[in-house]
Scaffold this active site. Structure first.
Site, PDB file in Angstrom:
ATOM      1  N   HIS A 168      15.209 -56.853  38.618  1.00  0.00           N
ATOM      2  CA  HIS A 168      16.014 -56.424  37.455  1.00  0.00           C
ATOM      3  C   HIS A 168      15.455 -55.096  36.952  1.00  0.00           C
ATOM      4  O   HIS A 168      14.369 -55.061  36.385  1.00  0.00           O
ATOM      5  CB  HIS A 168      15.914 -57.490  36.349  1.00  0.00           C
ATOM      6  CG  HIS A 168      16.685 -57.173  35.105  1.00  0.00           C
ATOM      7  ND1 HIS A 168      17.372 -58.143  34.404  1.00  0.00           N
ATOM      8  CD2 HIS A 168      16.882 -56.021  34.403  1.00  0.00           C
ATOM      9  CE1 HIS A 168      17.953 -57.603  33.339  1.00  0.00           C
ATOM     10  NE2 HIS A 168      17.660 -56.301  33.325  1.00  0.00           N
ATOM     11  N   HIS A 191      16.621 -50.881  35.370  1.00  0.00           N
ATOM     12  CA  HIS A 191      17.614 -49.894  34.944  1.00  0.00           C
ATOM     13  C   HIS A 191      17.151 -48.532  35.449  1.00  0.00           C
ATOM     14  O   HIS A 191      16.063 -48.073  35.082  1.00  0.00           O
ATOM     15  CB  HIS A 191      17.718 -49.876  33.412  1.00  0.00           C
ATOM     16  CG  HIS A 191      18.157 -51.195  32.857  1.00  0.00           C
ATOM     17  ND1 HIS A 191      19.473 -51.477  32.564  1.00  0.00           N
ATOM     18  CD2 HIS A 191      17.466 -52.337  32.593  1.00  0.00           C
ATOM     19  CE1 HIS A 191      19.566 -52.725  32.119  1.00  0.00           C
ATOM     20  NE2 HIS A 191      18.355 -53.264  32.128  1.00  0.00           N
ATOM     21  N   ASN A 214      24.642 -51.150  33.612  1.00  0.00           N
ATOM     22  CA  ASN A 214      25.062 -50.720  32.258  1.00  0.00           C
ATOM     23  C   ASN A 214      24.905 -49.209  32.067  1.00  0.00           C
ATOM     24  O   ASN A 214      24.295 -48.738  31.109  1.00  0.00           O
ATOM     25  CB  ASN A 214      24.313 -51.498  31.165  1.00  0.00           C
ATOM     26  CG  ASN A 214      22.816 -51.270  31.173  1.00  0.00           C
ATOM     27  OD1 ASN A 214      22.236 -50.942  32.194  1.00  0.00           O
ATOM     28  ND2 ASN A 214      22.180 -51.445  30.019  1.00  0.00           N
ATOM     29  N   LYS A 246      26.943 -58.877  36.633  1.00  0.00           N
ATOM     30  CA  LYS A 246      26.127 -59.026  35.412  1.00  0.00           C
ATOM     31  C   LYS A 246      27.019 -59.301  34.218  1.00  0.00           C
ATOM     32  O   LYS A 246      27.984 -58.575  33.966  1.00  0.00           O
ATOM     33  CB  LYS A 246      25.335 -57.733  35.191  1.00  0.00           C
ATOM     34  CG  LYS A 246      24.475 -57.714  33.923  1.00  0.00           C
ATOM     35  CD  LYS A 246      23.181 -58.468  34.109  1.00  0.00           C
ATOM     36  CE  LYS A 246      22.402 -58.624  32.814  1.00  0.00           C
ATOM     37  NZ  LYS A 246      21.472 -57.542  32.545  1.00  0.00           N
ATOM     38  N   HIS A 283      22.487 -61.614  30.712  1.00  0.00           N
ATOM     39  CA  HIS A 283      21.636 -61.261  29.569  1.00  0.00           C
ATOM     40  C   HIS A 283      21.878 -62.361  28.538  1.00  0.00           C
ATOM     41  O   HIS A 283      22.903 -62.371  27.857  1.00  0.00           O
ATOM     42  CB  HIS A 283      22.022 -59.895  29.003  1.00  0.00           C
ATOM     43  CG  HIS A 283      21.170 -59.498  27.838  1.00  0.00           C
ATOM     44  ND1 HIS A 283      20.329 -58.420  27.858  1.00  0.00           N
ATOM     45  CD2 HIS A 283      20.999 -60.067  26.618  1.00  0.00           C
ATOM     46  CE1 HIS A 283      19.683 -58.332  26.706  1.00  0.00           C
ATOM     47  NE2 HIS A 283      20.080 -59.318  25.926  1.00  0.00           N
ATOM     48  N   HIS A 313      15.266 -61.929  32.036  1.00  0.00           N
ATOM     49  CA  HIS A 313      14.184 -61.605  31.073  1.00  0.00           C
ATOM     50  C   HIS A 313      13.926 -62.690  30.035  1.00  0.00           C
ATOM     51  O   HIS A 313      14.136 -62.489  28.835  1.00  0.00           O
ATOM     52  CB  HIS A 313      14.423 -60.245  30.410  1.00  0.00           C
ATOM     53  CG  HIS A 313      15.862 -59.920  30.056  1.00  0.00           C
ATOM     54  ND1 HIS A 313      16.628 -60.727  29.256  1.00  0.00           N
ATOM     55  CD2 HIS A 313      16.652 -58.869  30.409  1.00  0.00           C
ATOM     56  CE1 HIS A 313      17.825 -60.194  29.134  1.00  0.00           C
ATOM     57  NE2 HIS A 313      17.874 -59.062  29.833  1.00  0.00           N
ATOM     58  N   ASP A 325      12.926 -55.445  34.110  1.00  0.00           N
ATOM     59  CA  ASP A 325      13.820 -54.934  33.051  1.00  0.00           C
ATOM     60  C   ASP A 325      13.319 -53.583  32.547  1.00  0.00           C
ATOM     61  O   ASP A 325      13.468 -53.253  31.367  1.00  0.00           O
ATOM     62  CB  ASP A 325      13.974 -55.923  31.884  1.00  0.00           C
ATOM     63  CG  ASP A 325      15.177 -55.572  31.004  1.00  0.00           C
ATOM     64  OD1 ASP A 325      16.068 -54.840  31.480  1.00  0.00           O
ATOM     65  OD2 ASP A 325      15.216 -56.020  29.846  1.00  0.00           O
TER      66      ASP A 325
HETATM   67  O1  DOR Z   1      15.621 -53.766  26.166  1.00  0.00           O
HETATM   68  C1  DOR Z   1      16.585 -53.676  26.911  1.00  0.00           C
HETATM   69  N1  DOR Z   1      17.037 -52.475  27.352  1.00  0.00           N
HETATM   70  N2  DOR Z   1      17.223 -54.779  27.285  1.00  0.00           N
HETATM   71  C2  DOR Z   1      18.356 -54.739  27.991  1.00  0.00           C
HETATM   72  O2  DOR Z   1      18.892 -55.774  28.261  1.00  0.00           O
HETATM   73  C3  DOR Z   1      18.977 -53.455  28.360  1.00  0.00           C
HETATM   74  C4  DOR Z   1      18.004 -52.387  28.379  1.00  0.00           C
HETATM   75  C5  DOR Z   1      18.619 -51.000  28.421  1.00  0.00           C
HETATM   76  O3  DOR Z   1      19.488 -50.765  29.257  1.00  0.00           O
HETATM   77  O4  DOR Z   1      18.208 -50.145  27.624  1.00  0.00           O
HETATM   78 ZN    ZN Z   2      18.054 -55.218  31.639  1.00  0.00          ZN
END
Ligand code: DOR
Ligand code: ZN
Length: 334
Positions: free
Chosen positions: A14, A16, A42, A96, A133, A168, A241
């Site tokens: 997981h 980003h 996202n 997701k 999530h 998470h 995450d």
């Molecule tokens: O803290 C987080 N940041 N949790 C998430 O689920 C998304 C992530 C983000 O994309 O900034």
């Molecule tokens: Zn995430």
């Protein structure tokens, strides 16, 4: 001689990677430590069409050809079975679910699973994994995860063949909840939820760089998460995450949730497991159980960590990483 440990190169289940200028930094930091990673959708615009998914994957691969991006797509209200089929044929293995408004770029998320019934049915038929999530919008922030259990259980019951990931985990009650569900359900655990408590966020001066969603919780929650990570139960595996936001944005009037942990998550985990006499559990947690749940091969190659101090920079390309300015007792062996 310095102590060493060699493990299969980890898989981050997981993360980003963002877009634009930030993408280069995040992809390279991830590729240093991880053979592959589940890339979250996202972005803006979201990864919810085959064209966007393929373009994003190609961009990631052009920056790090040896890193395998495991691409996800973002579910949206009313998504059809045909739209899911089209995503599946573009090479994704997971969708997701973001409940509306719970985190970064989730305003267009899902209010109730009833809005995505057709998509979930198609995912189940196609053998895709549903990643969630798990936070209930508008609940009290420290209870959001716990209050999502009902929704999660309802989806699990309605789709008895669907594989599901509870992302998470932050609340000790979620560990017991997941332990009671069948093996087609698993949960990811981050480095920051294993290392921090709410005291690190606002026990002294408020620190926006360790503010994330779901918010890190209390010492008993952290204890339960550690027990799960050390348990050897294949249901629990690593997903960082890692979610960078620029220092300037984090330090402005309002800070989005997200912690940048990719650059040192692996040595930090080696340190934590070693301190608790659990180093023999590190490889399964970081490298084996995650890909196994998804039905993906683990990394072919290995990495060796050596017990030698590294200092974590205070800023990396405009982002303040997890444990900025601190030392970690393990390093990558060249
Ligand atoms: O803290 C987080 N940041 N949790 C998430 O689920 C998304 C992530 C983000 O994309 O900034
Ligand atoms: Zn995430």
């Amino acid at each position: 001689m310095e102590k060493e440990i060699t493990i299969r190169k980890p898989s981050d289940m997981h993360l980003h990677l963002r877009q634009g200028d930030m993408l280069k930094t995040t992809v390279q930091d991830a590729a240093t430590w991880f053979a592959q990673g589940v890339v979250m959708p996202n972005t803006v615009p979201a990864i919810n069409t085959p064209e966007r998914l393929i373009a994003y994957r190609d961009e990631i691969l052009s920056l790090a050809p040896d890193f395998k991006p495991i691409m996800s797509f973002k579910l949206y209200p009313g998504m059809s079975a045909d739209a899911v089929k089209a995503m599946a044929s573009s090479g994704t293995v997971l969708g997701k679910l973001y409940p509306a408004g719970v985190t970064t770029n989730s305003e267009d998320g899902v209010k109730s699973w009833h809005e995505i019934k057709e998509a979930l049915g198609a995912m189940s038929d196609l053998g895709l994994v549903l990643s969630i999530h798990c936070e209930k919008p508008d609940s009290f922030c420290l209870e959001r995860e716990y209050e999502y259990h009902q929704e999660f259980a309802a989806i699990a019951k309605a789709y008895p063949d669907l594989r599901m990931v509870f992302e998470h985990i932050s609340d000790r009650r979620s560990i017991d909840f997941l332990a009671g569900l069948p093996d087609r359900v698993a949960g990811t655990i981050t480095a920051h939820h294993l290392l921090l408590t709410l005291d690190d966020v606002l026990g002294a001066n408020m620190n926006p760089h360790v503010f994330c969603k779901p918010v890190v919780k209390g010492p008993k929650d952290r204890e339960a998460l550690r027990r799960a990570a050390f348990s050897g139960d294949k249901k629990f595996f690593f997903g960082s995450d890692s979610a960078p936001h620029l220092k300037t944005k984090k330090e402005s009037g309002t800070a989005a949730g997200g912690i940048y942990s990719s650059p040192f998550a692996v040595p930090l985990m080696a340190q934590l497991f070693e301190e608790h006499g659990q180093l023999d559990k590190l490889e399964n947690f970081m490298s084996i159980y995650g890909p196994a749940f998804y039905g993906i091969a683990p990394a072919a190659g290995c990495i060796t960590l050596v017990q030698k101090k590294s200092t974590i920079p205070s800023v990396i390309d405009g982002i303040v990483p997890l444990y900025a300015g601190k030392t970690v007792s393990w390093s990558l062996k060249n």
